[in-house]
Design a protein around this motif. Structure first.
Motif, short mmCIF file in Angstrom:
data_model
loop_
_atom_site.label_atom_id
_atom_site.label_comp_id
_atom_site.label_asym_id
_atom_site.label_seq_id
_atom_site.Cartn_x
_atom_site.Cartn_y
_atom_site.Cartn_z
N ILE A 150 0.85 -1.19 0.00
CA ILE A 150 0.00 0.00 0.00
C ILE A 150 0.89 1.24 0.00
O ILE A 150 1.63 1.50 0.95
N ALA A 151 0.82 1.99 -1.09
CA ALA A 151 1.60 3.23 -1.19
C ALA A 151 0.95 4.30 -0.32
O ALA A 151 -0.27 4.47 -0.34
N PRO A 152 1.72 5.05 0.43
CA PRO A 152 1.15 6.11 1.27
C PRO A 152 0.77 7.33 0.45
O PRO A 152 1.16 7.48 -0.71
N VAL A 153 0.00 8.21 1.08
CA VAL A 153 -0.28 9.50 0.47
C VAL A 153 1.01 10.33 0.50
O VAL A 153 1.67 10.42 1.55
N PRO A 154 1.43 10.90 -0.62
CA PRO A 154 2.69 11.68 -0.63
C PRO A 154 2.65 12.82 0.39
O PRO A 154 1.62 13.48 0.57
N ASP A 167 -14.78 11.93 2.89
CA ASP A 167 -15.28 11.06 1.82
C ASP A 167 -14.48 11.21 0.53
O ASP A 167 -14.12 10.21 -0.11
N ALA A 168 -14.20 12.43 0.13
CA ALA A 168 -13.44 12.65 -1.10
C ALA A 168 -12.02 12.11 -0.96
O ALA A 168 -11.46 11.52 -1.90
N ALA A 169 -11.42 12.28 0.20
CA ALA A 169 -10.06 11.78 0.42
C ALA A 169 -10.04 10.26 0.33
O ALA A 169 -9.14 9.67 -0.29
N ARG A 170 -11.03 9.61 0.93
CA ARG A 170 -11.08 8.15 0.86
C ARG A 170 -11.31 7.67 -0.57
O ARG A 170 -10.73 6.67 -1.00
N TRP A 171 -12.16 8.38 -1.30
CA TRP A 171 -12.40 8.00 -2.70
C TRP A 171 -11.08 8.00 -3.48
O TRP A 171 -10.76 7.06 -4.20
N ALA A 172 -10.30 9.07 -3.31
CA ALA A 172 -9.02 9.17 -4.03
C ALA A 172 -8.06 8.06 -3.60
O ALA A 172 -7.32 7.50 -4.42
N MET A 173 -8.07 7.73 -2.31
CA MET A 173 -7.18 6.69 -1.81
C MET A 173 -7.54 5.31 -2.36
O MET A 173 -6.67 4.44 -2.51
N LEU A 174 -8.82 5.11 -2.66
CA LEU A 174 -9.29 3.79 -3.09
C LEU A 174 -9.52 3.67 -4.59
O LEU A 174 -9.77 2.57 -5.09
N ALA A 175 -9.41 4.77 -5.31
CA ALA A 175 -9.72 4.77 -6.74
C ALA A 175 -8.61 4.16 -7.59
O ALA A 175 -8.82 3.86 -8.76
N GLU A 180 -0.33 1.70 -6.04
CA GLU A 180 -0.12 2.94 -6.77
C GLU A 180 -0.35 4.15 -5.87
O GLU A 180 -1.13 4.10 -4.92
N THR A 181 0.31 5.24 -6.19
CA THR A 181 0.17 6.46 -5.41
C THR A 181 -1.16 7.14 -5.75
O THR A 181 -1.46 7.36 -6.93
N PRO A 182 -1.98 7.46 -4.74
CA PRO A 182 -3.26 8.11 -5.03
C PRO A 182 -3.08 9.51 -5.59
O PRO A 182 -2.09 10.20 -5.28
#
Length: 318
Positions: A150-154, A167-175, A180-182
């Motif tokens: 699991i790549a972390p958020v930069p 919600d938007a942050a989680r969407w980006a993390m899971l999309a 891969e880097t979100p």
């Protein structure tokens, strides 16, 4: 017939072929048959390579095994025809799903429609690793088995929850796949129009709630029933019927991004279908309107359930 049903049906056909002597007794029967969506340019809606491992233990060419199974499966209700392609791939052309049966199934299962029985509730999350692992757990996968990178958020993104909301942050993390880097960006996550996948999925759910409110104001309620053969209705039915298989694949591969893509497809199908739901002009509500409303309601239930598995809220109004 849903994809999960099709998987069980193929396994049953293998057992029947062995019991009736069409395949050798020593054939190693699969505990689970993997059924996938046919790739672009392929035959039908679904395909499986189950004949290949069976052929190895049967000592016969995969094409022979596939043809044995194809003859059996072509007689199953819900399957229009079965074709053998390549060296032994089984390809399924399905009958149109029954809108009434599908809606009743969604109503009975609610947010659990298509969910793995192994899915478990989990606590809230903080880091991207937490978000991904909890989503995998909700899907019924095992996030603790080795190999899940699991790549972390930069660090340059800063506090993405503060910037975009939970919600938007989680969407980006899971999309994107876990390794891969979100990708973050105000255009993709904060814009309130249909150019954003995140907005479109939640908006589609909100539209189903609005349709129900508007129908109630017109004096009618949703009732499961058959719907007309229109491109929009058929696309929505297919998207709903595919949902259990998509969830199973997401859990098996520990890939929440597959659920993200599935919700986008379902949302797009619902947004195309919504214009046919309510009466127009001087039309009076009819059985057709009630069945269309029930189909839209079912789509909303599945959208809300999918968002919940991602740890994201489904707002009734946007």
């Amino acid at each position: 017939m849903t994809p999960a049903d099709l998987s069980r049906t193929v396994a049953h056909a293998v057992r029947g072929a062995v019991e009736e002597g069409e395949l050798p007794v020593g054939v190693e029967q699969p505990g689970r048959v993997v059924v996938d969506r046919t790739r672009p340019g392929g035959v039908g809606e679904y395909a499986t390579a189950v004949a290949f491992p069976l052929a190895k233990s049967a000592g016969r060419p995969p094409g022979d095994v596939a043809r044995v199974l194809a003859r059996r499966l072509a007689r199953v209700p819900g399957i229009d025809r079965v074709e053998v392609t390549g060296a032994g791939f089984l390809n399924f052309v399905m009958d149109r799903p029954s809108a009434e049966a599908l809606v009743r199934d969604v109503r009975e299962r609610g947010h659990r429609y298509g969910c793995s029985p192994q899915a478990v509730p989990v606590a809230d999350a903080a880091t991207r690793a937490d978000v991904v692992r909890r989503a995998v757990s909700r899907l019924g996968g095992d996030p603790d088995t080795g190999g899940l990178r699991i790549a972390p958020v930069p660090e340059k993104e800063g506090d993405v929850v503060a910037a975009y909301g939970v919600d938007a942050a989680r969407w980006a993390m899971l999309a994107v796949p876990p390794h891969e880097t979100p990708v973050f960006g105000s255009r993709a996550l904060l814009v309130q129009d249909e150019s954003s996948d995140f907005f479109r999925v939640r908006y589609a759910y909100a539209r189903t709630r609005a349709l129900l409110r508007n129908a109630a104001a017109l004096g009618f309620r949703p009732e499961p029933g058959d719907t007309e053969h229109t491109p929009a209705a058929d696309a929505l039915l297919r998207a709903l019927a595919d949902h259990p298989l998509a969830l199973e694949a997401a859990a098996h591969h520990r890939a929440p991004e597959r659920l993200v893509r599935r919700l986008v497809r379902l949302a797009d199908a619902l947004l195309d279908f919504q214009y046919d739901v309510l009466p127009k002009g001087d039309e009076k509500p009819s059985a057709a309107h009630r069945s269309r409303l029930a189909l839209a309601e079912a789509a909303g239930t599945v959208l809300a359930g999918g968002l919940s598995q991602l740890g994201i809220a489904a707002p009734e109004r946007l």
